[in-house]
Design an enzyme around this catalytic site. Sequence first.
Site, PDB file in Angstrom:
ATOM      1  N   ASP A   1       0.554  -1.135  -0.217  1.00 35.09           N
ATOM      2  CA  ASP A   1       0.329   0.094  -0.388  1.00 35.09           C
ATOM      3  C   ASP A   1       1.004   1.497  -0.061  1.00 35.09           C
ATOM      4  OD1 ASP A   1      -0.460  -0.648   3.528  1.00 35.09           O
ATOM      5  OD2 ASP A   1       0.683   0.604   2.570  1.00 35.09           O
TER       6      ASP A   1
ATOM      7  N   HIS B   1       7.338  -7.593  -0.923  1.00 38.01           N
ATOM      8  CA  HIS B   1       5.358  -8.304  -1.247  1.00 38.01           C
ATOM      9  C   HIS B   1       5.402  -7.728  -3.317  1.00 38.01           C
ATOM     10  CE1 HIS B   1       4.293 -11.310   1.655  1.00 38.01           C
ATOM     11  NE2 HIS B   1       4.975 -11.052   0.391  1.00 38.01           N
TER      12      HIS B   1
ATOM     13  N   CYS C   1      -1.501  -3.111 -21.699  1.00 35.77           N
ATOM     14  CA  CYS C   1      -0.500  -2.487 -22.650  1.00 35.77           C
ATOM     15  C   CYS C   1      -0.651  -2.226 -23.226  1.00 35.77           C
ATOM     16  CB  CYS C   1       0.157  -3.776 -22.245  1.00 35.77           C
ATOM     17  SG  CYS C   1       2.193  -3.258 -22.766  1.00 35.77           S
TER      18      CYS C   1
ATOM     19  N   CYS D   1       0.625  -4.267 -25.893  1.00 30.45           N
ATOM     20  CA  CYS D   1       1.105  -4.698 -26.539  1.00 30.45           C
ATOM     21  C   CYS D   1      -0.460  -5.237 -26.326  1.00 30.45           C
ATOM     22  CB  CYS D   1       2.017  -5.913 -26.451  1.00 30.45           C
ATOM     23  SG  CYS D   1       1.502  -6.611 -25.061  1.00 30.45           S
TER      24      CYS D   1
ATOM     25  N   GLY E   1       1.989  -6.272  12.895  1.00 31.03           N
ATOM     26  CA  GLY E   1       0.697  -7.070  12.369  1.00 31.03           C
ATOM     27  C   GLY E   1       0.521  -7.749  11.225  1.00 31.03           C
TER      28      GLY E   1
ATOM     29  N   ASN F   1       0.631  -7.149  18.346  1.00 32.32           N
ATOM     30  CA  ASN F   1      -0.757  -7.805  17.487  1.00 32.32           C
ATOM     31  C   ASN F   1      -1.779  -7.789  18.419  1.00 32.32           C
ATOM     32  OD1 ASN F   1      -2.435  -9.529  16.405  1.00 32.32           O
ATOM     33  ND2 ASN F   1      -1.055  -9.976  14.670  1.00 32.32           N
TER      34      ASN F   1
ATOM     35  N   ALA G   1      -1.654  -1.441  16.931  1.00 30.85           N
ATOM     36  CA  ALA G   1      -0.753  -0.792  16.120  1.00 30.85           C
ATOM     37  C   ALA G   1       0.007  -0.056  16.881  1.00 30.85           C
ATOM     38  CB  ALA G   1       0.039  -1.200  14.311  1.00 30.85           C
TER      39      ALA G   1
END
Length: 249
Positions: free
Chosen positions: A108, A123, A152, A154, A191, A217, A236
């Site tokens: 994010d 990630h 895209c 393409c 978290g 947590n 958190a």
Amino acid sequence: MRAGGSDPIREAARLLAGRRNAVALTGAGISVESGIPSFRGAQGMWAKYDPMEYATLHAFMRNPRKVWEMLSEMVSVCGFAAPNAAHKGLAALEERGVVRAVITQNVDGLHQAAGSRRVIEYHGNLDELLCVYCWKRYPTRLRWTPGTVPLCDCGEILKPNVVLFGEPIPWLAQEQAEEEARTCGVLVVIGTSAQVSPACDIPRIAKESGAAVVEINPEETSLSGHVTDIHLRGSASEVLQRMLGALST
Ligand code: APR
């Protein structure tokens, strides 16, 4: 070194202040208070979208339009989200020289939005789209609008530059994350349910390399009671704000 003391927050703050080369590992839980659902649990994304149908590379190659039903929701929700007190707390700890890097499983971009400078995106990130046929890249905000499937030049359907199940972790991110884990004095795990590998191996690498592991947590996880030295139960944002307070006194 268990949280035998009266105030685990003070204990954790003493550890951080004493060792000063802390690294944070974050998961979806840190962004829940920014309005982004986590993945597991009754309110999680995977309760609504079966990850085997909507979040594997195989599923994307087989039916990208279907996978974009889930991705559209993620891109929209993350697009409206703002960093919360936990993201800002980590940025403040970096500013103070207590935390030197954030390894995040989140896509994010909220750590950077909060001002964290050294962020390892384990990630990937939703801000960029990638063609898995010609490898061309585009900023998501220039190529995607709600309700559409981005193409895209393409002609192929674009995929966000995030790691789907069945895809390898970007090697540089993996290298950097493991290096940080091997050399940090404290790993603050915030978290994450620690159920997805290889990210869930990072706390073990840190522990085996002599670091103390502090977990933030509200729930128990697979780390709690095994790898974790101090478990700070709570949200958190609330726990990090109290930690900052304890570090200032
Ligand atoms: N503060 C701190 N932790 C929280 C909060 C909060 N306000 N709210 C929830 N949590 C905790 C939950 O108790 C849970 O342990 O955050 C954790 C979220 O776990 P998951 O939903 O499993 O998310 P995460 O661990 O980040 O998932 C890892 O799995 O689905 C894939 O690629 C995806 O990066 C993701 C990876």
